[in-house]
Design an enzyme around this catalytic site. Structure first.
Site, PDB file in Angstrom:
ATOM      1  N   PHE A  17      73.462   2.861 100.490  1.00  0.00           N
ATOM      2  CA  PHE A  17      74.133   1.748 101.172  1.00  0.00           C
ATOM      3  C   PHE A  17      73.096   0.850 101.884  1.00  0.00           C
ATOM      4  CE2 PHE A  17      76.152   1.062 105.564  1.00  0.00           C
ATOM      5  CZ  PHE A  17      76.509  -0.241 105.289  1.00  0.00           C
ATOM      6  N   ASN A  38      66.929   9.733  94.378  1.00  0.00           N
ATOM      7  CA  ASN A  38      67.322  10.791  93.437  1.00  0.00           C
ATOM      8  C   ASN A  38      68.816  10.698  93.111  1.00  0.00           C
ATOM      9  OD1 ASN A  38      68.524  11.727  95.742  1.00  0.00           O
ATOM     10  ND2 ASN A  38      67.744  13.813  95.610  1.00  0.00           N
ATOM     11  N   LEU A  67      54.864  12.453  96.286  1.00  0.00           N
ATOM     12  CA  LEU A  67      54.951  11.219  95.493  1.00  0.00           C
ATOM     13  C   LEU A  67      53.617  10.494  95.606  1.00  0.00           C
ATOM     14  CD1 LEU A  67      56.829   9.049  94.043  1.00  0.00           C
ATOM     15  CD2 LEU A  67      57.237   8.111  96.332  1.00  0.00           C
ATOM     16  N   TYR A  68      53.120   9.999  94.483  1.00  0.00           N
ATOM     17  CA  TYR A  68      51.861   9.251  94.495  1.00  0.00           C
ATOM     18  C   TYR A  68      52.108   7.844  93.982  1.00  0.00           C
ATOM     19  CZ  TYR A  68      50.032  13.871  95.280  1.00  0.00           C
ATOM     20  OH  TYR A  68      49.811  15.117  95.821  1.00  0.00           O
ATOM     21  N   TYR A 149      71.743  17.799 109.923  1.00  0.00           N
ATOM     22  CA  TYR A 149      71.431  16.362 109.996  1.00  0.00           C
ATOM     23  C   TYR A 149      70.792  16.017 111.341  1.00  0.00           C
ATOM     24  CZ  TYR A 149      72.267  11.274 109.610  1.00  0.00           C
ATOM     25  OH  TYR A 149      72.126   9.911 109.562  1.00  0.00           O
TER      26      TYR A 149
END
Ligand SMILES: NC(=O)c1ccc[n+]([C@@H]2O[C@H](COP(=O)([O-])OP(=O)(O)OC[C@H]3O[C@@H](n4cnc5c(N)ncnc54)[C@H](O)[C@@H]3O)[C@@H](O)[C@H]2O)c1
Length: 317
Positions: A17, A38, A67-68, A149
């Site tokens: 969103f 994802n 992550l690269y 959360y």
């Protein structure tokens, strides 16, 4: 090749969103955007209209894995935000906040990139002061169903500030309060989307508790403006900075407003309050006003009308 003055910006959770609105806004400003998602709660539909833009790149990736990529700025939004979504797989919710933040902070450290964390008013828990100011440390139940959360986001804030102190990383932490608008998930159980969908379908409008609990709602365009101003703020401002709308409304009033705006015949029904549901939530936005020159511009009526139009076309389509 990069255009002059163009920044390469990574948005994690970019198909969600808020993320999809942020990607849209950054592209509108001429930035080169890498959207990572994802699709746990996000959807390709949210970013379909951006796929043709040559400065938009989409990567399907789970940020709990490293992550690269090469970027100048990172907005870390990846995390399911609605209780029914984040409680569906609570261990993964904690992982995305802890492992995901570590991965994104590690990336920012390697690139010397500025990184912004989408934190939340939930770090205040069930607050004993009202409205909530950034220096209030919160009252959170660490073992309740919302803890994955709330505590996940609190730990993410800890990690951000430790990377800042230990590695001199430029960080920005935004504490986002309830935000609504087009592209909210229609079945996410959040109060605005719930009420609008129920009203448009003519179904009973469900209020949990007696409806006296208050919330404040920020329209998505206002929130995105706040995130961008925070990212562009001077280095000495790390936050946390509250971003939200301080105008307070009780849930029963909100339900009645939505019934009126949708010309619905829905009746209002009452159900028991879920565990750990906060009674009151309203941001003190003095810091955002002073340091970012930011405050919400869009009235609740105007924002609701735009959101109702979105859900109306979604339900018809
Ligand atoms: N919307 C609000 O009112 C609000 C309030 C406070 C904080 N926030 C925060 O803002 C961020 C965005 O919220 P939203 O309302 O857009 O929620 P959303 O669920 O629509 O978006 C979250 C996005 O993150 C993606 N995602 C989840 N786990 C991931 C993972 N492991 N790797 C990659 N992508 C992943 C989802 O697929 C989705 O696209 C969240 O971090 C949320 O906690 C939102």
């Amino acid at each position: 090749m990069k255009e002059a003055n163009q920044r390469k910006v990574l948005v994690t959770g970019g198909a969600g969103f808020l993320g999809s609105h942020l990607c849209e806004r950054l592209l509108g400003e001429g930035q080169d955007v890498v959207c990572v998602d994802n699709f746990y709660t996000g959807s390709k539909k949210n970013i379909l209209h951006l796929l043709g833009n040559r400065f938009f790149e989409l990567l399907r990736h789970d940020i709990t894995f490293p992550l690269y990529v090469e970027v100048d700025e990172i907005y870390n939004l990846a995390c399911p935000a609605a209780p029914i979504h984040y409680q569906n797989d609570p261990v993964q919710t904690t992982k995305v906040n802890v492992h995901g933040s570590i991965n994104m902070l590690g990336l920012a450290k390697r690139l010397r990139a500025t990184i912004l964390q989408a934190s939340t008013s939930e770090v205040y828990g069930n607050p004993s002061i009202h409205p909530q100011i950034e220096s209030y440390v919160g009252s959170v139940n660490p073992i309740g169903p919302r803890a994955c959360y709330d505590e996940g986001k609190r730990c993410a804030e800890t990690l951000f500030f430790d990377y800042h102190r230990q590695h001199k990383l430029r960080i920005k932490v935004a504490r986002i309060f309830n935000t609504y608008g087009p592209r909210m998930h229609p079945n996410d159980g959040r109060v605005v989307s719930n009420f609008i969908v129920q009203a448009l379908r003519g179904d009973p409008i469900t209020i949990y508790g007696n409806g006296n609990q208050t919330r404040s709602f920020c329209y998505v365009d206002d929130l995105i403006e706040g995130l961008i101003r925070l990212m562009n703020s001077p280095d000495d401002l790390s936050g946390p900075v509250n971003l939200g709308n301080p105008e307070e409304i009780n849930i029963l009033e909100l339900a009645n407003k939505i019934v009126t705006l949708t010309h619905s015949r829905s009746e209002v029904i009452f159900r028991p309050l879920p565990k750990d549901d906060p009674k009151q939530r309203r941001p003190d936005i003095t810091l955002a006003k002073e340091r970012l020159g930011w405050s919400p511009r869009i009235s609740l009526e105007e924002g609701l009308e735009k959101t109702i139009a979105y859900f109306d076309s979604l339900l018809r389509g």
